[in-house]
Design an enzyme around this catalytic site. Structure first.
Site, PDB file in Angstrom:
ATOM      1  CG  ASP A   1     -10.204  -0.264   4.756  1.00 21.65           C
ATOM      2  OD1 ASP A   1      -9.882  -0.555   3.589  1.00 21.65           O
ATOM      3  OD2 ASP A   1      -9.570  -0.639   5.756  1.00 21.65           O
TER       4      ASP A   1
ATOM      5  CE  LYS B   1      -3.926  -2.294   2.138  1.00 19.81           C
ATOM      6  NZ  LYS B   1      -4.642  -2.705   3.353  1.00 19.81           N
TER       7      LYS B   1
ATOM      8  CD  GLN C   1      -3.723  -4.361   6.483  1.00 26.77           C
ATOM      9  OE1 GLN C   1      -3.591  -3.407   5.715  1.00 26.77           O
ATOM     10  NE2 GLN C   1      -4.381  -5.451   6.135  1.00 26.77           N
TER      11      GLN C   1
END
Ligand code: NAP
Length: 281
Positions: A119, A52, A96
């Site tokens: 997200d 990422k 995460q």
């Protein structure tokens, strides 16, 4: 059969995003910023976060990774999120997953300002997506959606079957297909006859976590099949779709690896840029 090349599609999307970041920089004299919080030392999470960060740098985003040990207190993480919420240089925040057991995942998700929730897991974004309003959209289903649209720009009236109803994949995927006027069936572990449901579908999205569950004789000729699954087996990584069998029937199919996976990260960058743009209005 069209092999849907997710690597190529992701590279194209990143190139577009890189241009967009350069334009935003010249217009606003600043670039969108992505901050990732990584807790613990799980190897897959470390690899995801490294990828990422690399992709974010490649398109010109300001990127930062905050690392905490497994033993970090929930309170410290929540306080850091509050700090990032009020930091103007941070456009997107991602924690995460998975998290250590002593940290409440839902509390963490809900602590993130919905306008920075790249997200798309915050209940506000989940609600906005299902109401058809502007929202951050979870990265994997967004990637699937973009791949499907490349093959079939007009999805109106198509029958779609989503296999799996997770908050991460199946449910948001269903919303995206509904928004495109598909007739959507969402299936799960209690579905009575999954093969019969799949045989009705013009579009199948499989997000289950069972290696090669969707077989060749479950797929009608000319269906578009998107395989979200990433399953480690003795024969290496395979998807939720039996690739060899399904490729004989389908009109288009994503491989695993090299299909949905690369699009997930590219969509995270897109979400970060979209959050930045909304914050500048
Ligand atoms: P999940 O949270 O475990 O959900 C799995 C879903 O599949 C559940 O809704 C479950 O039904 C359903 N299911 C289980 N057995 C079934 C069966 N026999 N028939 C029909 N449905 C069944 O999984 P997830 O997080 O969505 O992940 C799914 C897969 O995608 C995994 O392989 C994961 O590694 C992969 N993944 C890939 C990416 C990517 O970037 N490519 C990103 C995320 C995840 P119930 O609700 O009834 O239990």
């Amino acid at each position: 059969m069209i092999l849907i090349d997710g690597k190529k599609a992701a590279a194209e999307l990143r190139a577009e995003l890189k241009e967009e970041v350069a334009e935003l920089k010249s217009k606003h004299n600043k670039v969108p910023g992505l901050t990732v919080i990584l807790i613990g030392d799980l190897t897959p999470s470390q690899i995801y976060v490294r990828n990422k960060e690399k992709s974010a740098n490649e398109v010109g985003l300001k990127s930062e990774v905050i690392k905490y040990p497994d033993s970090i207190e929930e309170k410290t993480v929540l306080e850091k999120i509050q700090e990032l919420n009020s930091d103007e240089t941070v456009s997107g925040i991602l924690v995460q997953l998975p998290l250590p057991k002593h940290i409440d995942k839902q509390k963490v998700i809900e602590a993130i300002d919905p306008s920075k929730d790249v997200d798309g897991f915050h209940p506000m974004n989940v609600g906005n997506l299902s109401s058809g309003y502007e929202s951050s959209i979870p990265c994997t289903p967004l990637g699937c959606y973009l791949l499907i649209k490349k093959i079939e720009p007009n999805l109106s009236g198509k029958k779609a079957v989503v296999v799996g109803r997770s908050n991460l994949n199946g449910k948001p995927m269903t919303q995206l297909l509904l928004k495109e006027n598909c007739t959507v069936t969402i299936t799960h572990s209690k579905t009575k006859d999954l093969k019969a449901e799949c045989l009705e579908a013009d579009i199948i999205v499989a997000a289950v976590g069972i290696p090669e569950l969707v077989r060749g004789d479950w797929v009608k000729k000319d269906a578009i099949v998107i395989d979200v699954g990433i399953n480690k087996t003795d024969n290496g990584i395979v998807g939720d779709v039996h690739f060899d069998e399904v490729s004989k029937n389908a009109k288009a199919l994503t491989p695993v690896p090299g299909g949905v996976g690369p699009m997930t990260i590219a969509c995270l960058l897109k979400n970060t840029i979209d959050c930045f743009k909304r914050s500048q209005i």
